[in-house]
Design a protein around this motif. Sequence first.
Motif, short mmCIF file in Angstrom:
data_model
loop_
_atom_site.label_atom_id
_atom_site.label_comp_id
_atom_site.label_asym_id
_atom_site.label_seq_id
_atom_site.Cartn_x
_atom_site.Cartn_y
_atom_site.Cartn_z
N PHE A 94 35.55 -19.94 -16.70
CA PHE A 94 36.13 -20.17 -15.38
C PHE A 94 35.39 -21.30 -14.69
N ILE A 95 36.12 -22.26 -14.12
CA ILE A 95 35.49 -23.34 -13.36
C ILE A 95 36.17 -23.45 -12.01
N GLN B 249 30.66 -23.96 -11.17
CA GLN B 249 31.20 -24.51 -9.93
C GLN B 249 31.03 -26.03 -10.00
N ALA B 250 32.10 -26.75 -9.77
CA ALA B 250 32.07 -28.21 -9.89
C ALA B 250 32.79 -28.83 -8.71
N PRO C 123 27.32 -25.92 -3.80
CA PRO C 123 26.35 -26.31 -4.83
C PRO C 123 27.01 -26.38 -6.21
N LEU C 124 26.53 -27.28 -7.04
CA LEU C 124 27.04 -27.40 -8.41
C LEU C 124 26.12 -26.60 -9.32
N TYR C 125 26.69 -25.62 -10.00
CA TYR C 125 25.86 -24.80 -10.89
C TYR C 125 26.72 -24.22 -12.00
N VAL D 102 40.92 -22.97 -14.47
CA VAL D 102 40.37 -23.94 -13.52
C VAL D 102 41.00 -23.72 -12.16
N CYS D 103 40.18 -23.43 -11.17
CA CYS D 103 40.68 -23.30 -9.80
C CYS D 103 40.42 -24.60 -9.06
N TYR D 104 41.48 -25.23 -8.54
CA TYR D 104 41.24 -26.37 -7.64
C TYR D 104 41.26 -25.82 -6.22
#
Lengths: 139, 306
Positions: B210-211, B186-187, B242-244, B129-131
Motif C-alpha cells: 500500500f502506498i 507514504q510518498a 512525512p515520507l516513510y 495506491v491512494c492519491y
Amino acid sequence: MVKDTNVTREVMEEDRPQKGGPGWRDLPVGAVIAGGANSAKFETGDWRTLKPVHLPDRCIHCLLCWVFCPDMAVIVEEGRVVGFDYKHCKGCGICAKECPSKVNAIDMVPEGADDAERSAVSEYQGKEDPVDDAKGTGN
Amino acid sequence: MTTLKELATKGELFSAGHRACAGCGFPQTVRLVLKAAERPVVAAVATGCLEVTSTIYPYTSWGCSFIHNAFENAAATISGVEAAYRALKRKGMEGEFDFIAFGGDGGTYDIGFQSLSGAMERGHNILYVCYDNQAYANTGIQRSGATPRGASTTTTPAGRALDGKPQARKDLTAIMAAHNIPYVAQAAVAHWKDLVTKVQKALAVDGPAFINVLAPCRLSWAIPPEDTIDVVRHAVDCCFWPLYEVEEGRWRLTYRPRERKSYVDWLRRQGRFRHLFQPGREELLKELEREVEERWQALLARTQSA
C-alpha cells in the motif's frame, strides 16, 4: 511526451458521436475501448490562458518540467527538452515554477500574444526575446 | 538508480488528453507509478476524479488493461483479478503481471476502506495506491476522513458556527501498516525519486502493498495551479506529510527535511485555511501545530525503535 509512443495524435472525427451516426446498439460489448490510450486525440490545449515558452539557450535539460507536467506536454527527445505539446498543455505553469530558479528556462506568456506582445513580456521580465517555437510544436 | 532520462525513454501508459484540471496532482503520480512497473499492468480505479477524467467515452487515457469500479470496491476487484490470474496460471497461463489499484482519499480512507482492508488481510499480491487530495474533490469538495482539521470544505464550511473541519485527520498509512502486510509507504508527488523507488519495492514484494501519495487538488486546496508541486514539498518539509516506509514491520524514514518549514506557513498558502488567519484563531492554530508535532514525534519514536 515521449515521441516514440504508439498513440496517434491526429484528431479522428469518426471517433466522436455524430448525429445520425451509429447508435448505442452499435457499441462494442461492455463499451470496451480497444487499443487504449486514445485520449491523446482529444485536445485540451484550448483550456490555456498562459502559455509556456521554452528558452533552449538557458535549458539544462534536468527534465524536472517533464516529470511534474500533469499533461505529459513537455516533449523530450533523447533526454533533451525540445518544446511543448501545445495541443494538450493546459497552461498550469508548474513547468515554469519547477524549473530551477537559477535556470529559468521557461517563460509563461499570455495565450494569443503575438510576437510583439511576447517580446514586450520578456522585456518586462528583463530577459532576452524568447525563441519562437520553430520545431513543430503545433502553433 | 532510476534517472529522469531513463524514465523519459519509457513509453507512456497514461496519456495526455485527460480532463483533470490544469495543475492537478494525480496525473504525474499515476504516470510515475505506471512507469515504475516493469511488468504489464492491470489497473483498477475507484470512482473519483482520476477515473472520471481519464475514461470519458470514447476515449481512455490508459495504455494498460483497465477495469472500471464503483466507489467502494477497487481493492476487491483487483484482488479478484489477481486470484483469477493465479487460478489461470495453475492451468498453464503464461506471463507475469503487476496488479495495481488506484483510489482517491474518499475511495480509500472512507468508502472503499472495508474492501481495501479485506484485500490486504487476504494477502493478495497487489499494490494499492491512494492519491490523497484530502477531500471528496470530484463531487464538489466535501470533507473526507483525510481532510485535515481546520480545512474549509462544502460540508464543513468556515463561518460563524465552524472553523472548518472540527475533527482530526485519519492516519491511514499507519492503519495499513497495522495490517502487517509486507510493504506500506507514504510518498508525495513532489518527491518523484522516492515515489518511484517505493513503487518498485512495493511491486517486488510477494504479497499486498500500500502506498499513500499526497497529490493536491488545487481547486479544493485553493492554491494557484503552478503551486501544486511546491505546496506538497512544503507539506513534507513541515513534517505534516512525512515520507516513510514500513517494510516487514520495520518503520524507516526515507526523507528528513534539512530545514524544517513552518506548518502555519503551509496553512497560510492555501485558501481552504484562510479563515484560520482571522483574529481570534491563534489558539486553534497553535493546537493544529501541536497535533502535527505530536504525530511527527510519534513517527520518529516508531522509526527509531525499529
